[in-house]
Scaffold this motif. Structure first.
Motif, PDB file in Angstrom:
ATOM      1  N   PRO A  12      -2.680  11.807  -3.075  1.00 25.89           N
ATOM      2  CA  PRO A  12      -1.428  12.401  -3.565  1.00 25.89           C
ATOM      3  C   PRO A  12      -1.664  13.471  -4.643  1.00 25.89           C
ATOM      4  N   ARG A  13      -2.615  13.235  -5.531  1.00 24.77           N
ATOM      5  CA  ARG A  13      -2.851  14.197  -6.604  1.00 24.77           C
ATOM      6  C   ARG A  13      -3.408  15.517  -6.098  1.00 24.77           C
ATOM      7  N   ARG A  49       7.394  11.041  -8.662  1.00 21.07           N
ATOM      8  CA  ARG A  49       8.686  10.812  -9.317  1.00 21.07           C
ATOM      9  C   ARG A  49       8.965   9.322  -9.504  1.00 21.07           C
ATOM     10  N   LEU A  50       8.575   8.506  -8.524  1.00 19.55           N
ATOM     11  CA  LEU A  50       8.789   7.065  -8.634  1.00 19.55           C
ATOM     12  C   LEU A  50       7.925   6.446  -9.726  1.00 19.55           C
ATOM     13  N   VAL A  51       6.639   6.805  -9.787  1.00 22.96           N
ATOM     14  CA  VAL A  51       5.785   6.190 -10.813  1.00 22.96           C
ATOM     15  C   VAL A  51       6.178   6.648 -12.210  1.00 22.96           C
ATOM     16  N   VAL A  52       6.663   7.881 -12.348  1.00 16.08           N
ATOM     17  CA  VAL A  52       7.160   8.333 -13.654  1.00 16.08           C
ATOM     18  C   VAL A  52       8.417   7.548 -14.021  1.00 16.08           C
ATOM     19  N   ALA A  53       9.289   7.303 -13.057  1.00 12.92           N
ATOM     20  CA  ALA A  53      10.504   6.524 -13.331  1.00 12.92           C
ATOM     21  C   ALA A  53      10.157   5.104 -13.768  1.00 12.92           C
ATOM     22  N   SER A  82       3.790  -6.373 -10.153  1.00 10.99           N
ATOM     23  CA  SER A  82       2.579  -6.694  -9.404  1.00 10.99           C
ATOM     24  C   SER A  82       2.485  -8.193  -9.099  1.00 10.99           C
ATOM     25  N   ARG A  83       2.921  -9.031 -10.022  1.00 14.66           N
ATOM     26  CA  ARG A  83       2.932 -10.478  -9.760  1.00 14.66           C
ATOM     27  C   ARG A  83       3.930 -10.817  -8.650  1.00 14.66           C
ATOM     28  N   SER A  84       5.132 -10.270  -8.744  1.00 16.14           N
ATOM     29  CA  SER A  84       6.190 -10.575  -7.768  1.00 16.14           C
ATOM     30  C   SER A  84       5.824 -10.127  -6.361  1.00 16.14           C
ATOM     31  N   TRP A  85       5.156  -8.996  -6.251  1.00 17.25           N
ATOM     32  CA  TRP A  85       4.882  -8.406  -4.953  1.00 17.25           C
ATOM     33  C   TRP A  85       3.426  -8.579  -4.515  1.00 17.25           C
ATOM     34  N   SER A  86       2.648  -9.321  -5.282  1.00 14.94           N
ATOM     35  CA  SER A  86       1.270  -9.693  -4.929  1.00 14.94           C
ATOM     36  C   SER A  86       0.335  -8.499  -4.704  1.00 14.94           C
ATOM     37  N   PHE A  87       0.298  -7.602  -5.658  1.00 14.34           N
ATOM     38  CA  PHE A  87      -0.738  -6.572  -5.652  1.00 14.34           C
ATOM     39  C   PHE A  87      -1.278  -6.453  -7.065  1.00 14.34           C
ATOM     40  N   SER A  88      -2.451  -5.879  -7.177  1.00 12.02           N
ATOM     41  CA  SER A  88      -3.102  -5.822  -8.482  1.00 12.02           C
ATOM     42  C   SER A  88      -2.566  -4.671  -9.327  1.00 12.02           C
ATOM     43  N   ARG A  89      -2.593  -4.879 -10.620  1.00  6.90           N
ATOM     44  CA  ARG A  89      -2.186  -3.809 -11.535  1.00  6.90           C
ATOM     45  C   ARG A  89      -3.147  -2.640 -11.431  1.00  6.90           C
ATOM     46  N   SER A  90      -4.419  -2.900 -11.152  1.00  7.68           N
ATOM     47  CA  SER A  90      -5.382  -1.796 -11.029  1.00  7.68           C
ATOM     48  C   SER A  90      -5.068  -0.934  -9.805  1.00  7.68           C
ATOM     49  N   TRP A  91      -4.618  -1.565  -8.697  1.00  7.17           N
ATOM     50  CA  TRP A  91      -4.216  -0.774  -7.537  1.00  7.17           C
ATOM     51  C   TRP A  91      -3.008   0.090  -7.895  1.00  7.17           C
ATOM     52  N   TYR A  92      -2.029  -0.493  -8.588  1.00  4.94           N
ATOM     53  CA  TYR A  92      -0.856   0.288  -8.964  1.00  4.94           C
ATOM     54  C   TYR A  92      -1.252   1.427  -9.903  1.00  4.94           C
ATOM     55  N   GLN A  93      -2.168   1.171 -10.823  1.00  2.00           N
ATOM     56  CA  GLN A  93      -2.618   2.225 -11.728  1.00  2.00           C
ATOM     57  C   GLN A  93      -3.252   3.364 -10.939  1.00  2.00           C
ATOM     58  N   SER A  94      -4.034   3.036  -9.933  1.00  2.00           N
ATOM     59  CA  SER A  94      -4.640   4.050  -9.086  1.00  2.00           C
ATOM     60  C   SER A  94      -3.566   4.872  -8.368  1.00  2.00           C
ATOM     61  N   ALA A  95      -2.544   4.195  -7.859  1.00  2.00           N
ATOM     62  CA  ALA A  95      -1.444   4.900  -7.196  1.00  2.00           C
ATOM     63  C   ALA A  95      -0.653   5.745  -8.194  1.00  2.00           C
ATOM     64  N   THR A 100      -4.516   7.066  -4.911  1.00  2.00           N
ATOM     65  CA  THR A 100      -4.253   6.403  -3.635  1.00  2.00           C
ATOM     66  C   THR A 100      -2.751   6.482  -3.363  1.00  2.00           C
ATOM     67  N   TRP A 101      -2.378   6.247  -2.133  1.00  2.00           N
ATOM     68  CA  TRP A 101      -0.972   6.308  -1.746  1.00  2.00           C
ATOM     69  C   TRP A 101      -0.306   4.958  -1.981  1.00  2.00           C
ATOM     70  N   LEU A 102       0.963   4.997  -2.359  1.00  2.00           N
ATOM     71  CA  LEU A 102       1.763   3.771  -2.373  1.00  2.00           C
ATOM     72  C   LEU A 102       1.962   3.360  -0.921  1.00  2.00           C
ATOM     73  N   HIS A 103       1.699   2.124  -0.592  1.00  2.00           N
ATOM     74  CA  HIS A 103       1.937   1.644   0.759  1.00  2.00           C
ATOM     75  C   HIS A 103       3.326   1.006   0.811  1.00  2.00           C
ATOM     76  N   VAL A 104       3.668   0.422   1.916  1.00  2.00           N
ATOM     77  CA  VAL A 104       5.010  -0.119   2.116  1.00  2.00           C
ATOM     78  C   VAL A 104       5.365  -1.143   1.032  1.00  2.00           C
ATOM     79  N   THR A 105       4.435  -2.040   0.724  1.00  2.00           N
ATOM     80  CA  THR A 105       4.706  -3.050  -0.297  1.00  2.00           C
ATOM     81  C   THR A 105       4.925  -2.403  -1.655  1.00  2.00           C
TER      82      THR A 105
END
Length: 121
Positions: A12-13, A49-53, A82-95, A100-105
């Motif tokens: 994305p970047r 825009r979503l991650v800034v929000a 990340s706890r509620s949706w079962s993904f790691s905070r490090s993955w979200y930080q990367s997105a 990396t791209w945000l996936h469906v989850t």
């Protein structure tokens, strides 16, 4: 004949100028780099825009706290999400940095946080 979604070959970047500003509130110009496509550019801009929000989401509890902070953003939103949706905070930080791209989850989690959750919960 059905249309297929493009394969996301770039990050994305790669669509952001300057690329290091992805996920920040700095001004960004958007471009389609070599090997990219317009639809991916639009997804990259939406993801930004979503991650800034999420990053700038106000914390309704901060104002009524016994020890109010100058920074009223919701500091625990990403951890809860990340706890509620079962993904790691490090993955979200990367997105959130556009590596990396945000996936469906991830898209569902961000949508839930920004638009569906009770802000006073």
């Amino acid at each position: 004949m059905s249309k297929r979604s493009p394969t996301l070959l770039l990050k994305p970047r790669d669509y952001a100028v300057p690329d290091y500003a992805f996920g920040t509130t700095a001004a960004i110009d958007w471009t389609v780099p070599a090997g990219g496509d317009e639809l991916s550019r639009r997804f990259a801009e939406l993801q930004h825009r979503l991650v800034v929000a999420v990053a700038t989401r106000p914390d309704p509890k901060a104002e009524v706290s016994r020890r109010p902070r100058k920074d009223l953003t919701d500091r625990t939103a990403i951890a809860r999400m990340s706890r509620s949706w079962s993904f790691s905070r490090s993955w979200y930080q990367s997105a959130s940095q556009g590596r990396t791209w945000l996936h469906v989850t991830g898209l569902a989690a961000v949508t839930d946080l920004l638009f569906l959750q009770d802000p006073h919960h």
